[in-house]
Motif scaffolding. Structure first.
Motif, PDB file in Angstrom:
ATOM      1  N   CYS A   1     101.319  90.645  19.813  1.00  0.00           N
ATOM      2  CA  CYS A   1     100.906  89.660  20.805  1.00  0.00           C
ATOM      3  C   CYS A   1      99.962  90.306  21.814  1.00  0.00           C
ATOM      4  CB  CYS A   1     102.128  89.096  21.527  1.00  0.00           C
ATOM      5  SG  CYS A   1     103.283  88.260  20.405  1.00  0.00           S
TER       6      CYS A   1
ATOM      7  N   GLU B   1      97.229  76.090  22.561  1.00  0.00           N
ATOM      8  CA  GLU B   1      98.676  76.030  22.337  1.00  0.00           C
ATOM      9  C   GLU B   1      99.117  74.602  22.055  1.00  0.00           C
ATOM     10  OE1 GLU B   1     102.887  77.201  24.542  1.00  0.00           O
ATOM     11  OE2 GLU B   1     101.024  77.137  25.693  1.00  0.00           O
TER      12      GLU B   1
ATOM     13  N   VAL C   1     100.407  80.504  19.860  1.00  0.00           N
ATOM     14  CA  VAL C   1     101.795  80.409  20.309  1.00  0.00           C
ATOM     15  C   VAL C   1     101.952  81.244  21.571  1.00  0.00           C
ATOM     16  CG1 VAL C   1     104.186  80.939  19.740  1.00  0.00           C
ATOM     17  CG2 VAL C   1     102.669  80.068  17.976  1.00  0.00           C
ATOM     18  N   HIS C   2     102.587  80.669  22.581  1.00  0.00           N
ATOM     19  CA  HIS C   2     102.891  81.390  23.821  1.00  0.00           C
ATOM     20  C   HIS C   2     104.186  82.168  23.582  1.00  0.00           C
ATOM     21  CE1 HIS C   2     103.474  81.133  28.478  1.00  0.00           C
ATOM     22  NE2 HIS C   2     103.062  82.317  28.072  1.00  0.00           N
ATOM     23  N   THR C   3     104.070  83.483  23.414  1.00  0.00           N
ATOM     24  CA  THR C   3     105.211  84.287  22.971  1.00  0.00           C
ATOM     25  C   THR C   3     106.004  84.910  24.112  1.00  0.00           C
ATOM     26  OG1 THR C   3     103.751  86.196  22.750  1.00  0.00           O
ATOM     27  CG2 THR C   3     104.101  84.840  20.778  1.00  0.00           C
TER      28      THR C   3
ATOM     29  N   TYR D   1     100.251  85.905  23.960  1.00  0.00           N
ATOM     30  CA  TYR D   1      99.965  84.879  22.961  1.00  0.00           C
ATOM     31  C   TYR D   1      99.787  85.514  21.582  1.00  0.00           C
ATOM     32  CZ  TYR D   1      99.022  81.846  26.952  1.00  0.00           C
ATOM     33  OH  TYR D   1      99.141  81.126  28.109  1.00  0.00           O
ATOM     34  N   ALA D   2      99.944  84.690  20.544  1.00  0.00           N
ATOM     35  CA  ALA D   2      99.708  85.101  19.161  1.00  0.00           C
ATOM     36  C   ALA D   2      99.105  83.920  18.406  1.00  0.00           C
ATOM     37  CB  ALA D   2     101.008  85.547  18.486  1.00  0.00           C
TER      38      ALA D   2
END
Length: 260
Positions: free
Chosen positions: A25, A50, A56-58, A63-64
């Motif tokens: 991430c 997103e 994706v907010h990890t 993010y990823a």
């Protein structure tokens, strides 16, 4: 007048490129800095991505790449994209030269895989997209083999001498090695009735922006219609179409893992 670009789309793709380049991430401040954006702008763009499932907010500020992007990329492949980008250009080559035009790649087994083809009705070359043929005896194959790293080329040549398909097939590994070195230097290959007794072909590389050969483009005709001089003279005119294909595939000059 050129169509104006929407800058926010370019910024969003810059963030996606940044995420795709990392295994883990990536933090918001790090991405913003790498992409030349303010943290606030990067945050707004990532929030939109997103919401679309593209990222994706990890974790706090991290993010990823998201599932939506993974699903989209699974629906296509480099070969599918190559075929789509290539067909109009191949058709133009056939109209202007009367040749059968091919685009092909080298697979993991060092076989030539034909990706796309354009031919006039009078030309009965027995090739169709999806066919796999030996690389050592074709113009397309020799262009692709010539760009192999030295260790991979040595491994390939170690399987020689190669079965002759015609009286003109290059069989000794030493002779093929010399031919591949010359092809890499001059940036085109010829097949002078080496695969089929009555077929001549010239092939040129399709390049990634970093200089790697990712595919090859060829023009083929019956040897009664294409002399040896004509075959060599066709190499230079093919470099423009090869460059056009490359530009379609790599418009922003960025690396593409699909072409590795």
């Amino acid at each position: 007048m050129a169509t104006p670009e929407i800058k926010s789309v370019g910024k969003a793709f810059a963030l996606l490129d940044c995420l795709a380049a990392e295994d883990d991430c990536v933090s918001l401040p790090s991405m913003a800095k790498r992409c030349g954006l303010s943290v606030a702008t990067a945050h707004r763009l990532l929030a939109t991505l997103e919401a679309l499932g593209a990222v994706v907010h990890t974790g706090p500020g991290e993010y990823a790449i998201g599932l939506r992007m993974l699903e989209l990329t699974r629906r296509s492949s480099f070969e599918t994209l190559l075929a789509s980008a290539t067909m109009p250009i191949l058709s133009r080559i056939t109209r202007t030269t009367g040749s059968t035009a091919h685009v092909a790649v080298l697979d993991a087994e060092r076989m030539v895989t034909y990706i796309a083809r354009s031919a006039n009705r009078a030309n009965r070359i027995p090739t169709t997209p999806g066919n796999k043929l030996e690389a050592y005896c074709s113009g397309l194959g020799k262009v692709l083999l010539a760009d192999l790293p030295a260790c991979d080329r040595d491994t390939y040549l170690a399987d020689g001498p190669f079965p002759p398909l015609t009286a003109r097939t290059i069989v000794p590994p030493e002779a093929l090695d010399r031919e591949l070195t010359a092809i890499r230097d001059r940036r085109f290959a010829i097949d002078d009735c080496e695969m089929f007794d009555n077929l001549r072909c010239v092939a040129v590389p399709i390049l990634h922006p970093d200089g790697r050969v990712v595919a090859a483009l060829s023009a083929s005709q019956d040897n009664t219609e294409m002399s040896r001089v004509q075959m060599r003279d066709l190499a230079a005119p093919l470099t423009g179409p090869a460059g056009a294909i490359s530009s379609k595939l790599f418009r922003d000059g960025s690396a593409s893992s699909a072409a590795h």
